[in-house]
Scaffold this active site. Structure first.
Site, PDB file in Angstrom:
ATOM      1  N   PRO A   2       1.669  -4.228   6.551  1.00  0.00           N
ATOM      2  CG  PRO A   2       3.691  -5.363   6.663  1.00  0.00           C
ATOM      3  CD  PRO A   2       2.984  -4.150   7.162  1.00  0.00           C
ATOM      4  CD  GLU A   3      -4.693  -4.776   5.723  1.00  0.00           C
ATOM      5  OE1 GLU A   3      -5.692  -5.479   5.911  1.00  0.00           O
ATOM      6  OE2 GLU A   3      -4.751  -3.606   5.319  1.00  0.00           O
ATOM      7  CE  LYS A  52      -2.945  -6.344  10.909  1.00  0.00           C
ATOM      8  NZ  LYS A  52      -3.246  -4.945  11.269  1.00  0.00           N
ATOM      9  NE  ARG A 301      -3.334   2.778  10.273  1.00  0.00           N
ATOM     10  CZ  ARG A 301      -3.089   1.490  10.027  1.00  0.00           C
ATOM     11  NH1 ARG A 301      -2.995   0.642  11.013  1.00  0.00           N
ATOM     12  NH2 ARG A 301      -2.926   1.056   8.790  1.00  0.00           N
TER      13      ARG A 301
END
Ligand SMILES: [Zn+2]
Length: 312
Positions: A2-3, A52, A301
């Site tokens: 989730p950003e 976040k 990532r």
């Protein structure tokens, strides 16, 4: 993961559905039992997002949640609860079809499914938190330390505005970094709330090569990058999904005919559902320049970019 837009939506939802009411807090899975006991039976006063991080204030104590890669919240409640969740129209909270209530008029929640770290409940509904990397109670000093380490969050700017102070902090943070701009955007102490999708899409839109040293962006590039990230995140909050490829935009770089071919009106194929310029588009031709979009690992990532468009 989730950003920031997801966490801001979540904070707004908790603000609407829980703040100002007495709530019950428990930890069906166990590890948060002591923390839940500190929060239980009280009344949350304010919910906010900082990048976040979700932070729910109860006076001097603050409930801190970070969803990490796999964490999620699920909400269920009766008609009153669903109706109160007006902003959640795209994906409203889940309605209990035949709710039952206890002697005090509180809805009887269903048995927790799976590993529920924390359950929060008010008279008309409840929320279940699963799989967070952080779920703990902070005091004021710990809260100040946490937010003091975070970079500016574009979603904490007043709606429709660019806050000059926050922009300046972002520019200064970039100027001090030795890393590439792609690494810097994922660093929550540089800018809070950006994740892998917004990182890739914002750099593409601005035509910035991911390996450009963060400190080498000129003030104008840093300023337009901040604006682009701000716009993208705000759209994400409004829509509840990250849709950075906007065929309706006049500046999308495609002519009308191309557009029609790539996104047939009302189409249901995968092309019609494409929401991103480069994120997860490796091996496909760039919609702007036709070069093949690339992907590689950067600090664990995946990084996506177009070598034809991102040259600055
Ligand atoms: Zn391109």
């Amino acid at each position: 993961m989730p950003e920031g837009h997801t966490i801001h939506r979540l904070a707004a939802r908790i603000q609407r559905l829980f703040v100002g009411q007495d709530w019950r807090v428990s930890s069906p899975q166990g590890p948060f039992t002591a923390g839940a006991a500190r929060l239980n039976g009280r009344s949350p006063r304010r919910a906010e997002a900082w990048g976040k991080h979700l932070l729910v204030h109860l006076g001097a104590e603050i409930w801190h949640v970070h969803l990490g890669l796999y964490g999620s919240f699920g909400f269920r409640g009766d008609d009153t609860f669903v109706t109160a969740d007006q902003l959640g129209q795209l994906r409203p909270v889940s309605r209990v079809r035949e709710p039952a209530y206890d002697d005090t008029g509180w809805i009887l929640p269903e048995a927790p499914q799976g590993a529920v770290r924390a359950r929060i409940q008010v008279p008309h509904g409840w929320g279940d938190l699963r799989g967070p990397v952080k779920c703990r109670v902070l005091n004021s000093m710990q809260y100040e330390t946490l937010v003091g380490r975070l970079g500016p969050d574009p979603l904490r700017q007043p709606t429709g505005e660019i806050n000059p102070e926050m922009l300046m902090r972002f520019r200064n943070n970039l100027a001090r970094r030795r890393s590439s701009i792609a690494a810097a955007l994922m660093d929550q102490s540089v800018i809070a709330g950006v994740g892998n999708v917004y990182r890739a899409e914002a750099l593409f839109v601005e035509g910035i090569a991911p390996d450009t040293p963060a400190a080498q962006l000129d003030p104008e590039q840093a300023t337009t990058l901040w604006s682009t990230v701000t716009i993208q995140l705000r759209t994400g909050v409004r829509e509840g999904v990250i849709r950075t490829l906007r065929p309706a935009d006049p500046d999308h770089g495609l002519r009308g005919a191309d557009l029609h071919r790539k996104w047939p009106a009302g189409g249901t194929g995968t092309e019609a559902a494409r929401h991103h310029w480069v994120y997860r588009q490796q091996h496909t031709p760039c919609l702007r320049c036709g070069q093949t979009i690339l992907m590689r690992q950067l600090q664990g990532r995946r990084l996506y970019w177009c070598p034809g468009c991102q040259t600055r």
